[in-house]
Every structure is written in structure tokens, then in C-alpha cells.
Design a protein around this motif. Structure first.
Motif, short mmCIF file in Angstrom:
data_model
loop_
_atom_site.label_atom_id
_atom_site.label_comp_id
_atom_site.label_asym_id
_atom_site.label_seq_id
_atom_site.Cartn_x
_atom_site.Cartn_y
_atom_site.Cartn_z
N TRP A 8 -16.86 57.59 28.43
CA TRP A 8 -18.13 57.41 28.73
C TRP A 8 -18.13 56.55 30.15
O TRP A 8 -19.14 56.97 31.14
CB TRP A 8 -19.04 56.64 27.69
N ILE A 9 -17.00 55.92 30.48
CA ILE A 9 -16.82 55.35 31.90
C ILE A 9 -16.63 56.41 32.87
O ILE A 9 -17.22 56.23 33.86
CB ILE A 9 -15.76 54.16 31.76
N ASP A 10 -15.86 57.30 32.53
CA ASP A 10 -15.49 58.40 33.51
C ASP A 10 -16.85 59.20 33.75
O ASP A 10 -17.05 59.79 34.86
CB ASP A 10 -14.37 59.33 32.72
N LEU A 47 -19.18 48.97 36.88
CA LEU A 47 -17.73 49.50 35.95
C LEU A 47 -16.51 48.77 36.49
O LEU A 47 -15.65 48.86 35.39
CB LEU A 47 -17.80 50.96 36.20
N ALA A 48 -16.54 48.78 37.64
CA ALA A 48 -15.28 47.91 38.12
C ALA A 48 -15.13 46.54 37.24
O ALA A 48 -13.91 46.22 36.99
CB ALA A 48 -15.24 47.80 39.57
N ILE A 254 -22.85 57.53 27.48
CA ILE A 254 -22.52 57.13 26.32
C ILE A 254 -23.13 58.09 25.26
O ILE A 254 -22.42 58.61 24.29
CB ILE A 254 -22.78 55.64 25.57
N ALA A 255 -24.33 58.56 25.46
CA ALA A 255 -25.04 59.66 24.63
C ALA A 255 -24.11 60.88 24.99
O ALA A 255 -24.07 61.64 24.01
CB ALA A 255 -26.29 59.74 24.98
N LEU A 256 -23.86 61.47 26.06
CA LEU A 256 -23.30 62.47 26.45
C LEU A 256 -21.83 62.64 25.92
O LEU A 256 -21.33 63.68 25.39
CB LEU A 256 -23.11 62.73 28.11
N VAL A 273 -16.53 64.15 32.98
CA VAL A 273 -15.25 63.42 32.70
C VAL A 273 -14.36 63.70 33.88
O VAL A 273 -13.62 62.81 34.26
CB VAL A 273 -14.70 63.69 31.27
N PHE A 274 -14.21 64.91 34.02
CA PHE A 274 -13.28 65.31 35.26
C PHE A 274 -13.73 64.49 36.59
O PHE A 274 -12.80 64.36 37.11
CB PHE A 274 -13.25 66.90 35.43
N CYS A 275 -15.16 64.76 36.63
CA CYS A 275 -15.54 64.43 38.02
C CYS A 275 -15.15 62.75 38.14
O CYS A 275 -15.10 62.20 39.21
CB CYS A 275 -16.98 64.34 38.12
#
Length: 328
Positions: A8-10, A47-48, A254-256, A273-275
């Protein structure tokens, strides 16, 4: 959670990276750009802070220098070279000094009073590097002296306000965005504290998400935020709006993440996630593609809502090129 990478962070980073590209493509000024800028960079700093761990200086520098400072220098030079060539100026000792000053200040906009030019989008990497160092000092001091969360917030808010005051009200920009980093550590502290206290967004609380989303819309409309130019119109309101927008991005992420096994939606989740995982590469490509006139391309200009098609094409080019590089 240890050091396990969280999807979810990615995803949140991927969403924020796409918004960076769109925000740089839509008309300026415009309500959409204003809305995007109210939170798209704070997401990264939140996020950092969320993923931050206080470290010994040797360990912190050994990780931050190659991941942030070196890419900053490469991007700064990649930005300055075409700018210099297009200016038609001759290469002299004075020109080299000016270029070194630009790299030293790392400002996203021209530095007032010093005649130092902007370094371009690379400012983000320099600011994050300086912010990590400053935040490491603060967290270690908080832990050493047993300072509670309330007073931590007061200290970080005071540092943030002082840093912005130096740049906005006194017109003094500090090297490597140190004045801006004073504000960024406040955003990092909120993310750090959220993880420490288990305050991550919960998809089981949709009404809270809706309420925070409404708060973001209202507060963003009443304030203004553009970190590269040290613009924080309404310190408290703009900061709360930035954090509310960041919360919404994290909630959606988080939902995704929970849909990764669902057909079609799972593919979309994996793309985000890749992005996020390739966000630095996409950011670097996007920083260089700044010299392409996306908004004025004849083919795109003939289409209705040309900014939308320009954004889609720009995202596809930047993300696609990053994918090719990663897979090569």
C-alpha cells in the motif's frame, strides 16, 4: 512489521507520482492544479516519515547519499545542461560558479536576492536528503530525553513555522533547501507518529475517509500549497489540508491493496505498485521530459480537453520508459 515492504505504501507513492506528472501538465492556474498541489508532495514526505527509522549517522548517510544525494546531483546536472545550451551563454569561470551555486542551493525556484537560478525538479531529492538528516536529529533527541508526542508535535510545528518564516518573510533561502526541510520534518513527524501509534487509515472506517476527504476539499480551497516555491498560504489550514489529502491517498491505497487478487482491478493495483517501486526512475524521467512542450503539441492541442490527453500521454511515456529501463 519489520523491514517487509508494504504494497500500500508503493501504491500511495505510485498515485502521488502520477499526480506529480498530471499537476505539471494541467493548466496553471486551474482548480485541478491547485487541488493536486495541496497534497501531492506532502504524501511523499508523510510516507518518508512513516517508513523512517532513527539510525546512527554512518548508517543514515550510507543509505541517503547514494539513494538521494547522488541522484540529485545527476538530475541537477541533467537539468542545467539543456538550460545552459538553450541560453546561448558562453562557458566562463563566472558561469561555472553560478552553476555550482545553483546546485548548492537546490531550490525549485530562483533564489531571491542572490541571483541563483532554480535547479528544477531535483529540489525534491535534495530537500528529502536534508529533511532525513534533520529529522534523525530530532527523533534521537526526542527519544533520549523522553519527550512525549504532544511536545514533539509542538517542537516540529515551531521548527516548521520558523523555517518558512526565514524563506517567506525574510526572503532568505538556505542551501540544500534547509529552510524548506524545517517544514518537511513536520509532515515526516506526523507519518512517523502515525506508524508508532498504529494510526494507519482503516478501510473499515469509510465514514472517516469521507469526512477527511470533505475536510481536505474545504481546507484546500481556503489555502494554498506549493513547496518548491515555499508557498504555504495559511500555515495551519494548508498543513491540515495536506495531511488530510495524504490520509485519503493512503486510505485508497490500502483499499486497492486488498483487491490484488481481483481480476482487472488486481492488474491495476500491480501497476500502481510498480509505479511506487519505480517512483525515483519515473521522477527522473519526468524531470528531464520537462523540456518537451506537452501542453502545446499541435496534435494534442486539436483535441478537446487537451490537458487530459497530454497528461495521459505524458504519464504513459514516463512510466513506460521507466518500465523498459527496469526490465532491461
Amino acid at each position: 512489521m519489520g523491514n517487509k515492504r508494504l504494497d500500500w505504501i508503493d501504491i500511495a507513492k505510485g498515485i502521488a507520482m502520477i499526480l506529480v506528472i498530471v499537476g505539471h501538465t494541467v493548466p496553471n492556474p486551474s482548480p485541478l492544479r491547485h487541488a493536486i498541489f495541496s497534497f501531492h508532495m506532502p504524501v511523499f514526505f508523510f510516507l518518508a516519515g512513516y517508513t523512517f527509522r532513527p539510525k546512527p549517522w554512518r548508517e543514515l548517510l550510507s543509505g541517503s547519499v547514494p539513494r538521494l544525494l547522488v541522484p540529485y546531483l545527476v538530475l541537477a546536472l541533467a537539468w542545467q545542461m539543456p538550460t545552459f545550451l538553450m541560453s546561448g551563454a558562453s562557458l566562463t569561470g563566472g558561469t561555472l560558479v553560478a552553476e555550482l551555486e545553483t546546485i548548492l542551493f537546490a531550490s525549485g525556484v530562483d533564489v531571491p536576492g542572490f541571483g541563483v537560478a532554480a535547479v528544477g525538479m531535483a529540489w525534491f531529492l535534495a530537500a528529502l536528503f536534508t529533511s532525513r538528516l534533520l529529522f534523525n536529529v530530532l527523533v534521537r533527541l526526542f527519544d533520549r530525553h523522553g519527550i512525549g508526542a504532544v511536545w514533539q508535535g509542538v517542537v516540529c510545528a515551531a521548527i516548521a513555522f520558523c523555517g518558512l518564516s526565514v524563506s517567506r518573510y525574510f526572503g532568505v533561502y538556505l542551501p540544500l533547501d534547509l529552510d524548506l526541510s524545517c517544514y518537511i520534518v513536520l509532515l515526516m513527524w506526523v507519518g512517523y507518529t502515525a506508524r508508532q501509534r498504529g494510526l494507519e487509515p482503516s478501510v473499515g472506517k469509510p465514514l472517516l475517509f469521507i469526512g477527511v476527504g470533505v475536510a481536505w476539499l474545504v481546507l484546500a480551497a481556503l489555502s494554498g500549497l506549493e513547496l518548491s516555491s515555499r508557498r504555504v498560504d495559511g500555515f495551519v489550514v494548508a498543513t491540515v489540508a495536506a495531511l488530510a489529502g495524504s490520509y485519503c491517498v493512503c486510505w485508497v491505497s490500502i483499499a486497492l491493496e486488498k483487491l490484488k487478487d481481483v481480476p482487472v482491478l488486481g492488474s491495476f493495483e500491480q501497476a500502481l505498485v510498480f509505479c511506487g517501486q519505480a517512483s525515483l526512475a519515473i521522477f527522473a524521467i519526468h524531470a528531464v521530459d520537462w523540456f518537451i512542450p506537452w501542453q502545446t503539441m499541435p496534435l494534442l492541442m486539436t483535441l478537446p480537453a487537451s490537458w487530459l490527453f497530454a497528461s495521459i500521454v505524458r504519464c504513459a511515456c514516463d512510466i513506460g520508459l521507466a518500465y523498459v529501463i527496469k526490465k532491461a
